[in-house]
Structures are given as C-alpha cells and as structure tokens.
Design an enzyme around this catalytic site. Structure first.
Site, PDB file in Angstrom:
ATOM      1  N   VAL A 257       1.352  48.677 -17.113  1.00  0.00           N
ATOM      2  CA  VAL A 257       2.042  49.109 -15.897  1.00  0.00           C
ATOM      3  C   VAL A 257       1.642  48.224 -14.708  1.00  0.00           C
ATOM      4  O   VAL A 257       2.457  47.932 -13.820  1.00  0.00           O
ATOM      5  CB  VAL A 257       1.758  50.600 -15.613  1.00  0.00           C
ATOM      6  CG1 VAL A 257       0.295  50.856 -15.290  1.00  0.00           C
ATOM      7  CG2 VAL A 257       2.654  51.126 -14.492  1.00  0.00           C
ATOM      8  N   ASP A 258       0.406  47.736 -14.721  1.00  0.00           N
ATOM      9  CA  ASP A 258      -0.055  46.868 -13.615  1.00  0.00           C
ATOM     10  C   ASP A 258       0.776  45.591 -13.581  1.00  0.00           C
ATOM     11  O   ASP A 258       1.181  45.117 -12.510  1.00  0.00           O
ATOM     12  CB  ASP A 258      -1.527  46.525 -13.858  1.00  0.00           C
ATOM     13  CG  ASP A 258      -2.273  46.143 -12.594  1.00  0.00           C
ATOM     14  OD1 ASP A 258      -3.197  45.323 -12.683  1.00  0.00           O
ATOM     15  OD2 ASP A 258      -1.909  46.656 -11.517  1.00  0.00           O
TER      16      ASP A 258
HETATM   17  N1  APR Z   1       6.052  52.420 -15.872  1.00  0.00           N
HETATM   18  C1  APR Z   1       5.292  53.503 -16.179  1.00  0.00           C
HETATM   19  N2  APR Z   1       4.316  53.480 -17.101  1.00  0.00           N
HETATM   20  C2  APR Z   1       4.101  52.308 -17.749  1.00  0.00           C
HETATM   21  C3  APR Z   1       4.850  51.133 -17.484  1.00  0.00           C
HETATM   22  C4  APR Z   1       5.861  51.227 -16.497  1.00  0.00           C
HETATM   23  N3  APR Z   1       6.621  50.166 -16.165  1.00  0.00           N
HETATM   24  N4  APR Z   1       4.375  50.141 -18.302  1.00  0.00           N
HETATM   25  C5  APR Z   1       3.399  50.677 -19.048  1.00  0.00           C
HETATM   26  N5  APR Z   1       3.234  51.984 -18.734  1.00  0.00           N
HETATM   27  C6  APR Z   1       2.315  52.971 -19.302  1.00  0.00           C
HETATM   28  C7  APR Z   1       1.713  52.673 -20.652  1.00  0.00           C
HETATM   29  O1  APR Z   1       2.663  52.951 -21.679  1.00  0.00           O
HETATM   30  C8  APR Z   1       0.560  53.645 -20.663  1.00  0.00           C
HETATM   31  O2  APR Z   1       1.012  54.933 -21.030  1.00  0.00           O
HETATM   32  O3  APR Z   1       1.179  53.037 -18.458  1.00  0.00           O
HETATM   33  C9  APR Z   1       0.131  53.691 -19.179  1.00  0.00           C
HETATM   34  C10 APR Z   1      -1.175  52.973 -18.874  1.00  0.00           C
HETATM   35  O4  APR Z   1      -1.304  51.840 -19.740  1.00  0.00           O
HETATM   36  P1  APR Z   1      -1.855  50.418 -19.191  1.00  0.00           P
HETATM   37  O5  APR Z   1      -0.858  49.841 -18.283  1.00  0.00           O
HETATM   38  O6  APR Z   1      -2.277  49.643 -20.394  1.00  0.00           O
HETATM   39  O7  APR Z   1      -3.124  50.793 -18.301  1.00  0.00           O
HETATM   40  P2  APR Z   1      -4.610  51.197 -18.737  1.00  0.00           P
HETATM   41  O8  APR Z   1      -4.672  51.817 -20.090  1.00  0.00           O
HETATM   42  O9  APR Z   1      -5.154  51.972 -17.572  1.00  0.00           O
HETATM   43  O10 APR Z   1      -5.345  49.787 -18.843  1.00  0.00           O
HETATM   44  C11 APR Z   1      -5.551  49.069 -17.647  1.00  0.00           C
HETATM   45  O11 APR Z   1      -4.648  47.071 -18.556  1.00  0.00           O
HETATM   46  O12 APR Z   1      -2.877  45.980 -17.685  1.00  0.00           O
HETATM   47  C12 APR Z   1      -4.226  45.998 -17.722  1.00  0.00           C
HETATM   48  O13 APR Z   1      -4.858  45.118 -15.582  1.00  0.00           O
HETATM   49  C13 APR Z   1      -4.815  46.291 -16.368  1.00  0.00           C
HETATM   50  O14 APR Z   1      -7.000  45.748 -17.130  1.00  0.00           O
HETATM   51  C14 APR Z   1      -6.152  46.815 -16.781  1.00  0.00           C
HETATM   52  C15 APR Z   1      -5.830  47.637 -18.013  1.00  0.00           C
END
Ligand code: APR
Length: 169
Positions: free
Chosen positions: A33-34
């Site tokens: 999501v980031d």
């Molecule tokens: N909108 C909403 N939710 C999303 C989107 C989106 N566009 N893209 C991904 N997600 C969801 C994922 O499916 C998951 O359920 O966001 C949730 C969190 O997943 P991650 O993005 O992988 O975040 P996290 O598990 O907290 O890991 C963070 O990942 O991207 C890197 O820089 C970030 O190092 C950090 C780590």
C-alpha cells in the site's frame, strides 16, 4: 465515537480528509500500500517523508497529500510491527499504530480517515488478529474523527474487518 465502515478497494481512491499508509521506518516509500500511496501522491511524498523520518514502529507521522486529489489533504504514515510469532509485543505496536494515527488525525483536524490493514502484508501479521486489534483500538481511542474507513485490498481481509466490526457492535 467514530463510525467504522469496511470497504474493499484501493485506499488511494478514498474520499476522506486523511489516508493512512503502512510505511517503513524511513518514510521514503516501499511496496504494497505504501508503494501505491507514493505513486499516487508523487515524488514529493518521499522527500517530505525523508525530511521528518525515521518513524518508530507503533508511531505515526503526517505529511501533505501532494498529488492525491481533494478532499484528501493529509497522509498519515504509520509503521507497523513485523510479525515474529506474537510474543514480541506485536499486538501492542499494532494497536499503537491506530491510536497514534487517530491522535495525529485530531492534530490535523481531520474528520474522516481511511486505514489499510496495517502490517498484514509484507510484515506478516495475521489478518484476523490485526482486524480485531484495529477495531478495538479505534473504538477505545477518544477522537474527534467522525468517520473511519477500513479499506481491504482483498476479500479475505474485508471479511476479517467486517467480522471484527460486527463482533463489537
Ligand atoms: N489499498 C489498500 N490496501 C492495500 C493496497 C491499496 N492500494 N495495496 C496493498 N494493500 C494492502 C495489502 O493487501 C495488505 O492487506 O495493505 C495491507 C498492508 O500490506 P503492506 O502494504 O505489505 O504493508 P505492511 O504489511 O505493513 O508492510 C509494510 O511493506 O511496502 C512495504 O514500505 C513498506 O516496508 C514496509 C512494509
């Protein structure tokens, strides 16, 4: 007490005052999501994040939303816990992400906030437990935020979020 809604979708499409991203400590952007939020907000987001970071796990810090369309004015960067089996304080750190994000939203005067399922992707936090922690923390944190949208990117996550909302009435 904020109204909590669950929705299946892309958080960068949400029409709220602030969206929360699941960041890493550098606040320079990443995948998941980031990555989506940084792509939508543009390169100024990484510059702004780099200027205020690092952000500790469990904490949340705000930047402007840059290229995201109105009404989104703020991005709240929350750093979740890396799941290590559950005995390393992960639940408390995740709860802190939601609590601190609401506190930051209050400082910004945001009345509507969208959250992703923080830590349940790359960081490996079980989605059902994370959903319960998210809802319980939002319900127990005093805030002026009136509307919270829990945005799931897949149906499995949405089911867990909805179950957590339904279970707590
Ligand atoms: N909108 C909403 N939710 C999303 C989107 C989106 N566009 N893209 C991904 N997600 C969801 C994922 O499916 C998951 O359920 O966001 C949730 C969190 O997943 P991650 O993005 O992988 O975040 P996290 O598990 O907290 O890991 C963070 O990942 O991207 C890197 O820089 C970030 O190092 C950090 C780590």
């Amino acid at each position: 007490m904020a109204v909590i809604e669950t929705v299946l979708g892309d958080i960068t499409r949400e029409d709220v005052d602030a969206i929360v991203t699941a960041a890493n400590e550098s606040l320079l952007g990443g995948g998941g999501v980031d990555g989506a939020v940084h792509r939508a907000a543009g390169p100024r987001l990484a510059q702004a994040g780099g200027a205020i970071g690092p952000c500790e796990p469990g904490d949340a810090m705000a930047t402007p939303a840059f290229d995201l369309d109105p009404p989104v004015r703020h991005i709240i960067h929350a750093v979740g816990p890396v799941w290590e089996g559950g005995d390393h304080g992960e639940a408390d750190v995740l709860a802190s992400c939601y609590r601190r994000s609401l506190q930051v939203a209050d400082e910004l005067g945001a009345r509507s906030v969208a959250f992703p399922a923080i830590a349940t992707g790359v960081y490996g936090f079980p989605a059902d437990q994370a959903a319960r922690i998210a809802v319980a923390t939002i319900r127990s944190t005093p805030t002026n935020v009136q509307r919270v949208r829990l945005v799931a990117f897949n149906e499995d996550t949405r089911k867990h979020l909805q179950a957590a909302v339904t279970a707590t009435g």
